[in-house]
Design a protein around this motif. Sequence first.
Motif, PDB file in Angstrom:
ATOM      1  N   SER A 448      11.358  28.653  14.800  1.00  0.00           N
ATOM      2  CA  SER A 448      11.419  27.903  13.648  1.00  0.00           C
ATOM      3  C   SER A 448      10.042  27.672  13.373  1.00  0.00           C
ATOM      4  O   SER A 448       9.648  27.505  12.155  1.00  0.00           O
ATOM      5  CB  SER A 448      11.894  26.408  13.895  1.00  0.00           C
ATOM      6  OG  SER A 448      11.110  25.855  14.855  1.00  0.00           O
ATOM      7  N   GLN A 449       9.155  27.846  14.067  1.00  0.00           N
ATOM      8  CA  GLN A 449       7.572  27.966  13.686  1.00  0.00           C
ATOM      9  C   GLN A 449       7.420  29.172  12.700  1.00  0.00           C
ATOM     10  O   GLN A 449       6.258  29.055  11.957  1.00  0.00           O
ATOM     11  CB  GLN A 449       6.561  28.165  14.929  1.00  0.00           C
ATOM     12  CG  GLN A 449       7.009  29.375  15.663  1.00  0.00           C
ATOM     13  CD  GLN A 449       6.013  29.317  17.156  1.00  0.00           C
ATOM     14  OE1 GLN A 449       4.865  28.925  17.093  1.00  0.00           O
ATOM     15  NE2 GLN A 449       6.595  30.106  17.954  1.00  0.00           N
ATOM     16  N   GLN A 451       9.084  29.937  10.226  1.00  0.00           N
ATOM     17  CA  GLN A 451       9.531  29.621   9.077  1.00  0.00           C
ATOM     18  C   GLN A 451       8.351  28.946   8.101  1.00  0.00           C
ATOM     19  O   GLN A 451       8.143  27.572   8.261  1.00  0.00           O
ATOM     20  CB  GLN A 451      10.696  28.651   8.880  1.00  0.00           C
ATOM     21  CG  GLN A 451      12.100  29.151   9.514  1.00  0.00           C
ATOM     22  CD  GLN A 451      13.297  28.064   9.707  1.00  0.00           C
ATOM     23  OE1 GLN A 451      12.989  26.799   9.286  1.00  0.00           O
ATOM     24  NE2 GLN A 451      14.327  28.597  10.023  1.00  0.00           N
ATOM     25  N   LEU A 452       7.541  29.712   7.624  1.00  0.00           N
ATOM     26  CA  LEU A 452       6.384  29.303   7.067  1.00  0.00           C
ATOM     27  C   LEU A 452       6.576  28.138   5.925  1.00  0.00           C
ATOM     28  O   LEU A 452       5.432  27.592   5.562  1.00  0.00           O
ATOM     29  CB  LEU A 452       5.634  30.476   6.753  1.00  0.00           C
ATOM     30  CG  LEU A 452       5.254  31.660   7.740  1.00  0.00           C
ATOM     31  CD1 LEU A 452       4.349  32.519   7.287  1.00  0.00           C
ATOM     32  CD2 LEU A 452       4.483  30.866   8.801  1.00  0.00           C
ATOM     33  N   ASP A 454       9.108  25.288   4.295  1.00  0.00           N
ATOM     34  CA  ASP A 454      10.094  24.624   4.500  1.00  0.00           C
ATOM     35  C   ASP A 454      11.280  24.576   3.908  1.00  0.00           C
ATOM     36  O   ASP A 454      11.205  25.005   2.638  1.00  0.00           O
ATOM     37  CB  ASP A 454       9.674  22.991   4.427  1.00  0.00           C
ATOM     38  CG  ASP A 454      10.432  22.035   5.220  1.00  0.00           C
ATOM     39  OD1 ASP A 454      11.677  21.861   4.694  1.00  0.00           O
ATOM     40  OD2 ASP A 454      10.244  21.522   6.214  1.00  0.00           O
ATOM     41  N   THR A 504       3.881  18.320   4.653  1.00  0.00           N
ATOM     42  CA  THR A 504       2.781  19.103   4.586  1.00  0.00           C
ATOM     43  C   THR A 504       1.467  18.415   5.365  1.00  0.00           C
ATOM     44  O   THR A 504       0.818  19.254   5.736  1.00  0.00           O
ATOM     45  CB  THR A 504       2.370  19.666   2.983  1.00  0.00           C
ATOM     46  OG1 THR A 504       3.576  19.805   2.315  1.00  0.00           O
ATOM     47  CG2 THR A 504       1.238  20.506   3.066  1.00  0.00           C
ATOM     48  N   ASP A 507       1.749  19.217   8.669  1.00  0.00           N
ATOM     49  CA  ASP A 507       1.520  20.512   9.020  1.00  0.00           C
ATOM     50  C   ASP A 507      -0.013  20.742   9.184  1.00  0.00           C
ATOM     51  O   ASP A 507      -0.610  21.348  10.032  1.00  0.00           O
ATOM     52  CB  ASP A 507       2.097  21.649   7.945  1.00  0.00           C
ATOM     53  CG  ASP A 507       3.575  21.647   7.976  1.00  0.00           C
ATOM     54  OD1 ASP A 507       4.195  21.385   9.123  1.00  0.00           O
ATOM     55  OD2 ASP A 507       4.169  21.787   7.062  1.00  0.00           O
ATOM     56  N   MET A 511      -2.507  21.899  12.277  1.00  0.00           N
ATOM     57  CA  MET A 511      -3.680  22.977  12.142  1.00  0.00           C
ATOM     58  C   MET A 511      -4.831  22.258  12.700  1.00  0.00           C
ATOM     59  O   MET A 511      -5.565  23.156  13.278  1.00  0.00           O
ATOM     60  CB  MET A 511      -3.496  23.502  10.688  1.00  0.00           C
ATOM     61  CG  MET A 511      -4.602  24.481  10.375  1.00  0.00           C
ATOM     62  SD  MET A 511      -4.868  24.819   8.649  1.00  0.00           S
ATOM     63  CE  MET A 511      -5.530  23.440   8.106  1.00  0.00           C
ATOM     64  N   GLN A 592       1.538  24.845   2.594  1.00  0.00           N
ATOM     65  CA  GLN A 592       2.191  24.585   3.813  1.00  0.00           C
ATOM     66  C   GLN A 592       2.479  25.903   4.626  1.00  0.00           C
ATOM     67  O   GLN A 592       2.273  25.788   5.715  1.00  0.00           O
ATOM     68  CB  GLN A 592       3.570  24.167   3.413  1.00  0.00           C
ATOM     69  CG  GLN A 592       4.533  23.678   4.466  1.00  0.00           C
ATOM     70  CD  GLN A 592       5.907  22.980   3.798  1.00  0.00           C
ATOM     71  OE1 GLN A 592       6.831  24.141   3.908  1.00  0.00           O
ATOM     72  NE2 GLN A 592       6.002  21.932   3.703  1.00  0.00           N
ATOM     73  N   ARG A 596       1.130  26.093   8.382  1.00  0.00           N
ATOM     74  CA  ARG A 596       1.862  26.474   9.550  1.00  0.00           C
ATOM     75  C   ARG A 596       1.510  27.882  10.309  1.00  0.00           C
ATOM     76  O   ARG A 596       1.494  28.236  11.487  1.00  0.00           O
ATOM     77  CB  ARG A 596       3.227  26.656   9.002  1.00  0.00           C
ATOM     78  CG  ARG A 596       3.824  25.345   8.507  1.00  0.00           C
ATOM     79  CD  ARG A 596       5.464  25.461   8.429  1.00  0.00           C
ATOM     80  NE  ARG A 596       5.835  24.304   8.088  1.00  0.00           N
ATOM     81  CZ  ARG A 596       7.033  23.865   7.637  1.00  0.00           C
ATOM     82  NH1 ARG A 596       8.140  24.895   7.901  1.00  0.00           N
ATOM     83  NH2 ARG A 596       7.562  22.479   7.444  1.00  0.00           N
ATOM     84  N   THR A 599      -1.183  27.430  12.917  1.00  0.00           N
ATOM     85  CA  THR A 599      -0.956  26.698  14.055  1.00  0.00           C
ATOM     86  C   THR A 599      -0.257  27.497  15.050  1.00  0.00           C
ATOM     87  O   THR A 599      -0.052  27.101  16.284  1.00  0.00           O
ATOM     88  CB  THR A 599       0.041  25.427  13.711  1.00  0.00           C
ATOM     89  OG1 THR A 599       1.345  26.041  13.026  1.00  0.00           O
ATOM     90  CG2 THR A 599      -0.767  24.560  12.751  1.00  0.00           C
ATOM     91  N   ILE A 600       0.324  28.784  14.678  1.00  0.00           N
ATOM     92  CA  ILE A 600       0.930  29.584  15.507  1.00  0.00           C
ATOM     93  C   ILE A 600      -0.227  30.288  16.407  1.00  0.00           C
ATOM     94  O   ILE A 600      -1.113  31.314  15.988  1.00  0.00           O
ATOM     95  CB  ILE A 600       1.534  30.664  14.948  1.00  0.00           C
ATOM     96  CG1 ILE A 600       2.863  29.931  13.911  1.00  0.00           C
ATOM     97  CG2 ILE A 600       2.434  31.659  15.780  1.00  0.00           C
ATOM     98  CD1 ILE A 600       3.633  30.899  13.177  1.00  0.00           C
TER      99      ILE A 600
END
Length: 898
Positions: A448-449, A451-452, A454, A504, A507, A511, A592, A596, A599-600
């Motif tokens: 799910s991460q 899915q940049l 929403d 957002t 998110d 980050m 958003q 995201r 954060t990966i």
Amino acid sequence: MKNHRRRSWIVLGCLGVILAVPPGCSLRRYRQRADRDAYQVIAEKSNDPRWDASDFTIQVDPRSRYFDPYDPDCTPMPPDDPAAHEFMHCVDGKKGWPHWHDHGSRNQLENPQWRERLRETVELTPDGQVILSLDSALRLAYLHSPEYQSELETLYLSALDVTTERFRLDTQFYGGNTTTFEHLGRLRRAGGESNMLATDTYFSLNRRFATAGELLVGFANSFVWQFAGPTTSSTLSIFNFNLVQPLLRGAGRDRALEQLTRVERGLLCNLRELERYRQGFFTQLAVGSAGVRGVSRLGGFSGGTGLTGFTGTGQGGLGGVGSVTGFGGGFFGGGAAGGGTGGGTGLAGGGAGQLGGFIGLLQNLQEIHNSQYSLDLQLRTLALLESNLEAGTIDLTQVDQFRQNIETLRAQLLQARTGLESSLDDFKTGILGLPPDLDVVLDDRFISQFQLIDPAITSLQDRIAEFQTHLGEPPDPPEPDTIQTSIEEVHRLLQEYGQQFDVTERDLEAMARQLDHRKRTMTPAELQAFMEATKQTSIDFSKRPERYANLDQRLGEIRENLGPEAIGQALRQLVGWTREFGDEVQTLSLIQARARLETIVVDPIELDPSCALDIARANRLDYMNNRASLVDSWRLIAYNADQLQSVLDVELSGDIQTHGNNPAKFRAPTGSMTARVEFDAPFTRLLERNNYRQSLIDYEQSRRQFIQYDDSINQTLRSRLRNLEQLRNNLEIQRRAVIISIRRVDFSRAELDRPLPAPVPGEASNTFGPTAVQNLLSALSDLSNAQNNFMSVWLNYYSERMQLMRDLGVMELDAEGRWIDRPLDVLLPYVNQTPEAMPPSIPPQWWKMTEPVGTPQPDNRTEPAIPPDEKTQDTPIPLPEPESLPDPLTRPEAATKS
């Protein structure tokens, strides 16, 4: 007469006891005793938490598809081929056995209740679909996988081999009776007609000793009655024993205990292999790479156990070294790393390879989602292009090119969905052991991460596009009520947009929490660019509430100024407002996606290759097994050297009988005693010499293979560490590629969405450039590829790190077989990092034993001894230095040997 009657009653009593003893235990008792003994020896070997199997069982779970609800000792006949079945009842004109159907017949082979009991194992949707996650797939695999059940059963059979070999060295009891009646006619016998009844009863025990000696003790009794003519009877009882002890050839514990030693060590190695197989079972299910081999049974002795040959290693050898990135399996299935290390050099575009297993299915699913997002974006853009085509601001060629690209993407999506369904069927049948028609739905929370954007924003953009299409086709003339309804509808969309601010903001907070982690691996230039980009992202988001308030205010003004005389103006204002609203939603989606994306992250692996090799040597279970197997090969040198000796056996036997006609009247004068010494000079030992020579060569080959096996582990670990570093750097490259692609898509759409300047009077209308559509298509394609590559690199890094833990021997599994994912720096303080020494070579004097007497041979086989700093207490081949090695024929059990 009195004695005769007494003897008759004794005989009848013995016969009654014999007939009262049941002919044998029931089938169920035999099976249960075999289970008890096998589970007991497995529990004995489960003395280390690294391969603990104290709760081992081969009983299939009643929830399994392969559970057999029938009594295993009285199982009904499975469905048979009708034509072949006839031969069970009549073959070659002869009637068959009439009891084939005593236990009935069965119509189906699988458990009839397994589908109804799925809910006890996994979660189902209201429609009855299995929700397939990594955890639920693992539970289903352990429950239904035939391959895993076969591994358990092979270990069980290996335990039965141990019970067989223990039985060979245990005291064995035998007993039985033979009763014979014989009638001879008067012309067949000189003395006339004869009727004789004889019954012979015997009891014996046999015992083999660890010194290769064997003892046999027996008791026999015989009663004979003669009925024809004068009734007469006779009886005789005898006790006897026989003891044989070899002193040279065939003597010694190395010979007598070899078979038991082999299967005991084999069971220990198989327990380790089962634990390592569970590690490979998880990696196979998760990422499609097992990298291990399964449990193996030795076979070869009586009863299915033992050596395959006295001259070879008896356990299959070390196996090949394997491919460039894999390493060969050991004696007990040490396992290959499995073709390739997973990361590879990447596909075109900078991505990494496609994974298998459950995560590979999720990877395919997310790629489909990315393609679907690109298609939806193109469909929304197509409406804008068609409006520009009607206005004459773009040519038909570019619009048709856009339409053709949409149809191509639809075909690719159709093919991708079909491929995913086929891969899912393969996963269900090949990994889970379930039928392909089982209805499942993938739980994609693991990815799910990636899915940049929403899904709520994507849905909002689709509805805005539908609203724009509907707004572009107003009734003629437009009615105030229709415009009022449209305003209320778009106001609800605006409120949904406002709800995305909280999403957002979370998110962006996520980050910010990753900033320190990201900074650790950045250069100063990269850090400066990163901080500027994140700062700009936060600034852009801070402007959104103000833009939202402005849009809400302007929409309210359009609603207030709506009247019969201002319908046209209100409609034009609403069209312009909707276009700005769509751009605002697109801007928020980009913010958003950027948040995201940042954060990966991945945890860097900081491990020196030499340290990795030491950890693998000290902790890999298959490495331990291969060392043990090498010693098995070494031990056969002494085993085969035994056959080169002379035969010198000592045998002692004797017996004592009853006197007279009394079955219990044993007397010393009836006894006998015999002592015998057997000697056979070693004049002919060519076959034995060749076997011994082969065992020397086999060991040297195994030793070289073990060293190569060690090198292949070293090579694989170095390759994995390189791939992990390459994937970590590639992840940052793909992250920047995604950011650039997002920016290109935003710019290209803004170019097409921007109104063209009014034409000069008398000149043609202004149009978009000839590459406007091509630029957008290229940007959309690159965005989809960049997203796929970014996800692929991260998933391959996860796969490589998982397989690195397995190849280091530090992979931890919980009670249900799930990987306990801990950082390597947390694990290292708790794992053994002290490697074992490499095996030594065969001493020169052992080689000389195979040479003819008097043949001069240069002593060029001597190899350097192990350096003192490499010797450890646990060296598996504790040989002394070559100069002081004893002759392999010299045994402490027989000082007379030469």
